[in-house]
Design a protein around this motif. Structure first.
Motif, mmCIF file in Angstrom:
data_model
loop_
_atom_site.group_PDB
_atom_site.id
_atom_site.type_symbol
_atom_site.label_atom_id
_atom_site.label_comp_id
_atom_site.label_asym_id
_atom_site.label_seq_id
_atom_site.Cartn_x
_atom_site.Cartn_y
_atom_site.Cartn_z
ATOM 1 N N ILE A 80 0.841 -1.202 0.000
ATOM 2 C CA ILE A 80 0.000 0.000 0.000
ATOM 3 C C ILE A 80 0.874 1.249 0.000
ATOM 4 N N PHE A 81 0.479 2.186 -0.835
ATOM 5 C CA PHE A 81 1.184 3.455 -1.016
ATOM 6 C C PHE A 81 0.941 4.325 0.215
ATOM 7 N N ILE A 82 2.027 4.883 0.788
ATOM 8 C CA ILE A 82 1.853 5.530 2.091
ATOM 9 C C ILE A 82 2.865 6.645 2.300
ATOM 10 N N ASP A 83 2.456 7.656 3.035
ATOM 11 C CA ASP A 83 3.363 8.735 3.427
ATOM 12 C C ASP A 83 4.164 8.298 4.656
ATOM 13 N N PRO A 84 5.335 8.886 4.868
ATOM 14 C CA PRO A 84 6.168 8.485 6.000
ATOM 15 C C PRO A 84 5.675 9.099 7.318
ATOM 16 N N VAL A 85 4.585 8.551 7.824
ATOM 17 C CA VAL A 85 3.981 9.004 9.076
ATOM 18 C C VAL A 85 3.830 7.777 9.967
ATOM 19 N N LYS A 86 4.380 7.821 11.156
ATOM 20 C CA LYS A 86 4.435 6.630 11.992
ATOM 21 C C LYS A 86 3.063 6.066 12.309
ATOM 22 N N GLU A 87 2.092 6.922 12.592
ATOM 23 C CA GLU A 87 0.746 6.438 12.897
ATOM 24 C C GLU A 87 0.143 5.686 11.707
ATOM 25 N N LEU A 88 0.460 6.148 10.501
ATOM 26 C CA LEU A 88 -0.051 5.486 9.304
ATOM 27 C C LEU A 88 0.662 4.157 9.064
ATOM 28 N N ILE A 89 1.930 4.093 9.429
ATOM 29 C CA ILE A 89 2.678 2.837 9.332
ATOM 30 C C ILE A 89 2.056 1.803 10.278
ATOM 31 N N GLU A 90 1.759 2.231 11.483
ATOM 32 C CA GLU A 90 1.125 1.330 12.451
ATOM 33 C C GLU A 90 -0.242 0.880 11.935
ATOM 34 N N GLY A 91 -0.972 1.798 11.305
ATOM 35 C CA GLY A 91 -2.262 1.448 10.726
ATOM 36 C C GLY A 91 -2.105 0.470 9.579
ATOM 37 N N ALA A 92 -1.041 0.632 8.792
ATOM 38 C CA ALA A 92 -0.795 -0.263 7.666
ATOM 39 C C ALA A 92 -0.577 -1.692 8.143
ATOM 40 N N ALA A 93 0.127 -1.839 9.249
ATOM 41 C CA ALA A 93 0.385 -3.179 9.776
ATOM 42 C C ALA A 93 -0.919 -3.882 10.156
ATOM 43 N N LYS A 94 -1.911 -3.116 10.583
ATOM 44 C CA LYS A 94 -3.185 -3.699 11.002
ATOM 45 C C LYS A 94 -4.074 -4.083 9.824
ATOM 46 N N THR A 95 -3.724 -3.623 8.621
ATOM 47 C CA THR A 95 -4.531 -3.961 7.440
ATOM 48 C C THR A 95 -4.200 -5.344 6.888
ATOM 49 N N GLY A 96 -3.061 -5.880 7.284
ATOM 50 C CA GLY A 96 -2.630 -7.165 6.748
ATOM 51 C C GLY A 96 -1.770 -7.050 5.507
ATOM 52 N N ALA A 97 -1.379 -5.836 5.126
ATOM 53 C CA ALA A 97 -0.529 -5.647 3.953
ATOM 54 C C ALA A 97 0.816 -6.354 4.148
ATOM 55 N N ASP A 98 1.378 -6.830 3.037
ATOM 56 C CA ASP A 98 2.709 -7.435 3.078
ATOM 57 C C ASP A 98 3.795 -6.370 3.094
ATOM 58 N N ARG A 99 3.538 -5.292 2.347
ATOM 59 C CA ARG A 99 4.542 -4.241 2.213
ATOM 60 C C ARG A 99 3.874 -2.867 2.215
ATOM 61 N N ILE A 100 4.698 -1.871 2.392
ATOM 62 C CA ILE A 100 4.295 -0.498 2.141
ATOM 63 C C ILE A 100 5.196 0.048 1.040
ATOM 64 N N GLU A 101 4.681 0.992 0.265
ATOM 65 C CA GLU A 101 5.521 1.722 -0.683
ATOM 66 C C GLU A 101 5.553 3.175 -0.254
ATOM 67 N N PHE A 102 6.720 3.627 0.155
ATOM 68 C CA PHE A 102 6.857 5.012 0.571
ATOM 69 C C PHE A 102 6.669 5.952 -0.615
ATOM 70 N N TYR A 103 5.819 6.955 -0.412
ATOM 71 C CA TYR A 103 5.646 8.042 -1.369
ATOM 72 C C TYR A 103 6.821 8.993 -1.156
ATOM 73 N N THR A 104 7.762 9.012 -2.081
ATOM 74 C CA THR A 104 9.051 9.677 -1.846
ATOM 75 C C THR A 104 9.160 11.072 -2.461
ATOM 76 N N GLU A 105 8.046 11.695 -2.783
ATOM 77 C CA GLU A 105 8.120 13.034 -3.371
ATOM 78 C C GLU A 105 8.819 14.030 -2.443
#
Length: 241
Positions: free
Chosen positions: A133-158
């Motif tokens: 899942i495409f995601i901004d580098p925000v710790k709370e969102l990273i923690e939320g991503a882990a709860k979705t069951g995603a295998d990976r995150i893709e950092f939005y590097t703009e």
């Protein structure tokens, strides 16, 4: 540590083809050549208006891609989920882009959309598809991503790319902290957006646990001057940390 893989996003080749009509450049041949020149993955991002990648392209490419096939898109729009479920690519990267976005410009709010993501991701993983899942580098969102069951995150590097020349260490600091957190939560790490030959090597050397980068626009622009084979070689060398 294994080097991060280079997945070439071939959207821009499709844009060029569509500008004139016909089938030149031929996306199937482009994908074959990218792999022959060393790309370890092919990425496409079909959008509902098919302004570059057409839905049929996804099916045509699925027949010939020998490396990792990554299909990006918004699961809430168009036929994205339909084609991903039928093709079963190596990886589905879920991106919350709007219909009128020129390019992806924001990551998921993994708190607000957690239940939707959890259900969608579970469905895709049950088909044997790795989900990022495409995601901004925000710790709370990273923690939320882990709860979705995603295998990976893709950092939005703009933001990294925009601030790299002014202060490279500061530009990457937040990404590093979020990457370490993601790793502790068993999330693999991909990265993409505005990465190029100027900023890629620094990212590869300093972003821990990086598994894959997806690069399209800058790579295609470089290829106009340097040639596709040479350009892919240069990007792969830039990933050597």
């Amino acid at each position: 540590m294994a080097l991060a893989k280079l997945s070439v996003n071939i959207n821009k080749f499709a844009t060029l083809r569509n500008a004139r009509g016909g089938n030149n450049p031929n996306l199937v041949q482009v994908a074959k050549d990218c792999e022959r020149f060393g790309a370890e993955g092919i990425t496409i991002h079909p959008r509902p208006d098919e302004r570059h990648i057409r839905y049929q392209d996804a099916f045509d490419l699925a027949k010939i891609v020998q490396t990792e096939f990554n299909i990006e898109g918004n699961p809430q729009k168009g036929r994205y989920l339909e084609i991903v479920k039928e093709i079963k690519p190596t990886q589905a990267t879920l991106v919350p882009d709007s219909d009128d976005a020129l390019t992806s410009n924001a990551g998921w709010d993994t708190i607000k959309h957690q239940e939707y993501l959890k259900n969608t991701i579970s469905e895709l993983k049950n088909l044997g598809i790795r989900v990022s899942i495409f995601i901004d580098p925000v710790k709370e969102l990273i923690e939320g991503a882990a709860k979705t069951g995603a295998d990976r995150i893709e950092f939005y590097t703009e933001s990294y790319a925009q601030n790299f020349k002014e202060d490279s260490k500061k530009a990457i600091q937040n990404y590093v902290e979020c990457a370490e957190l993601a790793h502790t939560l068993s999330l693999g790490i991909n990265a993409g957006h505005d990465l190029d030959l100027d900023n890629l090597n620094y990212l590869a050397k300093n972003l821990p646990h990086l598994k894959e980068v997806s690069i399209g626009h800058a790579l295609v622009c470089d290829a106009l001057y340097l040639g596709l084979e040479n350009t892919i070689g240069l990007y792969k060398r830039a990933l050597k940390s």
